[in-house]
Design a protein around this motif. Structure first.
Motif, PDB file in Angstrom:
ATOM      1  N   ARG A   1     -16.784 -20.107 -17.875  1.00  0.00           N
ATOM      2  CA  ARG A   1     -15.610 -20.359 -17.033  1.00  0.00           C
ATOM      3  C   ARG A   1     -15.572 -19.471 -15.789  1.00  0.00           C
ATOM      4  N   THR A   2     -15.939 -18.185 -15.932  1.00  0.00           N
ATOM      5  CA  THR A   2     -15.733 -17.252 -14.824  1.00  0.00           C
ATOM      6  C   THR A   2     -17.032 -16.742 -14.219  1.00  0.00           C
TER       7      THR A   2
ATOM      8  N   PHE B   1     -15.439 -17.594 -21.754  1.00  0.00           N
ATOM      9  CA  PHE B   1     -15.342 -16.745 -20.574  1.00  0.00           C
ATOM     10  C   PHE B   1     -16.587 -16.818 -19.701  1.00  0.00           C
TER      11      PHE B   1
ATOM     12  N   MET C   1     -16.712 -14.305  -7.953  1.00  0.00           N
ATOM     13  CA  MET C   1     -16.256 -15.249  -8.983  1.00  0.00           C
ATOM     14  C   MET C   1     -14.875 -14.863  -9.518  1.00  0.00           C
ATOM     15  N   PHE C   2     -14.531 -13.570  -9.416  1.00  0.00           N
ATOM     16  CA  PHE C   2     -13.282 -13.073  -9.993  1.00  0.00           C
ATOM     17  C   PHE C   2     -12.119 -13.099  -9.000  1.00  0.00           C
TER      18      PHE C   2
ATOM     19  N   TYR D   1     -18.655 -20.276 -10.499  1.00  0.00           N
ATOM     20  CA  TYR D   1     -18.542 -20.375  -9.029  1.00  0.00           C
ATOM     21  C   TYR D   1     -19.952 -20.425  -8.442  1.00  0.00           C
TER      22      TYR D   1
ATOM     23  N   CYS E   1      -6.153 -10.038 -13.044  1.00  0.00           N
ATOM     24  CA  CYS E   1      -6.306 -11.318 -13.726  1.00  0.00           C
ATOM     25  C   CYS E   1      -6.948 -11.024 -15.077  1.00  0.00           C
ATOM     26  N   GLU E   2      -7.222 -12.057 -15.832  1.00  0.00           N
ATOM     27  CA  GLU E   2      -7.727 -11.854 -17.186  1.00  0.00           C
ATOM     28  C   GLU E   2      -8.955 -10.960 -17.223  1.00  0.00           C
ATOM     29  N   SER E   3      -9.850 -11.132 -16.269  1.00  0.00           N
ATOM     30  CA  SER E   3     -11.078 -10.355 -16.305  1.00  0.00           C
ATOM     31  C   SER E   3     -10.848  -8.919 -15.877  1.00  0.00           C
TER      32      SER E   3
END
Length: 272
Positions: free
Chosen positions: A176-177, A173, A119-120, A181, A4-6
């Motif tokens: 958001r990430t 970021f 969280m990821f 959570y 994913c993006e991270s």
């Protein structure tokens, strides 16, 4: 954990910046806490997922007897390579592994530990189900997640400064990430969906984040996390600009010398 993006952003020079700046800034205090909680369980086999550059792994290797098996895994090979290069005080097994599809047999571990990785996970219930599958009956899942960004002063200050610097498309970021959570009810619901049917223990742990200067903090967040990719998307000079803006905002709030800010996380414990 699928790419994913991270995941994709934890590459290039980021593992080195992450280890040099972010680990002492925010991860080290919680690594000591996590390893202590694992050791109290007196496990024989431990799996760490989302091990990153190995800050928890090094603590586990120090606290657990040499007879205790430690497997430290992460999806990202660049982070694992850096962790292995830093090394541990005694042998551990480094393993590239997807938290969404763990390559281990059922009931393999007494404890599964995860520091700031949940969280990821793109499908948290699925990842939690995989953790439950590889835990032996009565085994323990220990993980932590950051509390909301408002309770993490350096991250909040940097995020607000970058929003003012890039108002048309603010780099979000961190909010958001990593800090996205933090709701205990959502965490408990995801664990239940993953098959954990015992009482979930969640404690909120406050620590202090310290650095020798605001500039160190600005470099850590802007250049040592996936926030960097969002910043660099704004143009070739955006990274240096953002780092300067963040450093100025941190200096304004915390002073120009050594800085000290609140960090806060939830530590979650649940038995299989």
């Amino acid at each position: 954990m699928h790419p994913c993006e991270s995941d994709l952003a934890f590459a290039g020079s980021i593992p080195q910046f992450y280890e040099q700046y972010m680990v002492p800034l925010i991860f080290a205090p919680y690594a000591a806490d996590m390893a202590r909680r694992v050791a109290l369980r007196q496990p024989e086999r431990v799996l760490e997922i989302a091990a990153g550059t190995g800050v928890v792994t090094r603590q586990l290797a120090h606290l657990l007897a040499p007879s205790v098996s430690i497997i430290a895994s992460d999806l990202n090979p660049s982070m694992l390579e850096h962790a292995a290069a830093v090394g541990t005080c005694r042998p551990v097994e480094w393993r590239q592994a997807d938290a969404m599809q763990l390559p281990f047999p059922d009931a393999s571990f007494d404890v599964v530990a995860c520091q700031f990785g949940a969280m990821f996970f793109p499908d948290k219930a699925k990842a939690f189900a995989e953790v439950r599958r590889v835990l032996r009956p009565g085994g323990t899942f220990l993980f932590n997640v950051w509390d909301s960004i408002e309770h993490n002063e350096f991250a909040d200050t940097v995020t607000q400064a970058l929003a003012a610097c890039f108002p048309d498309n603010p780099p979000r970021f961190m909010a958001r990430t990593p800090h996205g959570y933090h709701d205990p009810a959502a965490i408990a619901q995801d664990l239940a969906r993953g098959g954990f049917d015992r009482t979930v223990e969640l404690v909120t742990v406050a620590e202090r984040s310290r650095a020798s200067s605001p500039r160190v903090v600005a470099v850590a967040y802007c250049q040592g996390t996936p926030l960097r990719g969002e910043i660099e998307a704004h143009g070739p000079s955006s990274l240096s600009q953002a780092t300067d803006v963040a450093a100025a905002a941190l200096a304004s709030r915390f002073g120009a010398g050594a800085v000290d800010g609140l960090i806060q996380a939830h530590v979650v414990t649940v038995e299989r």
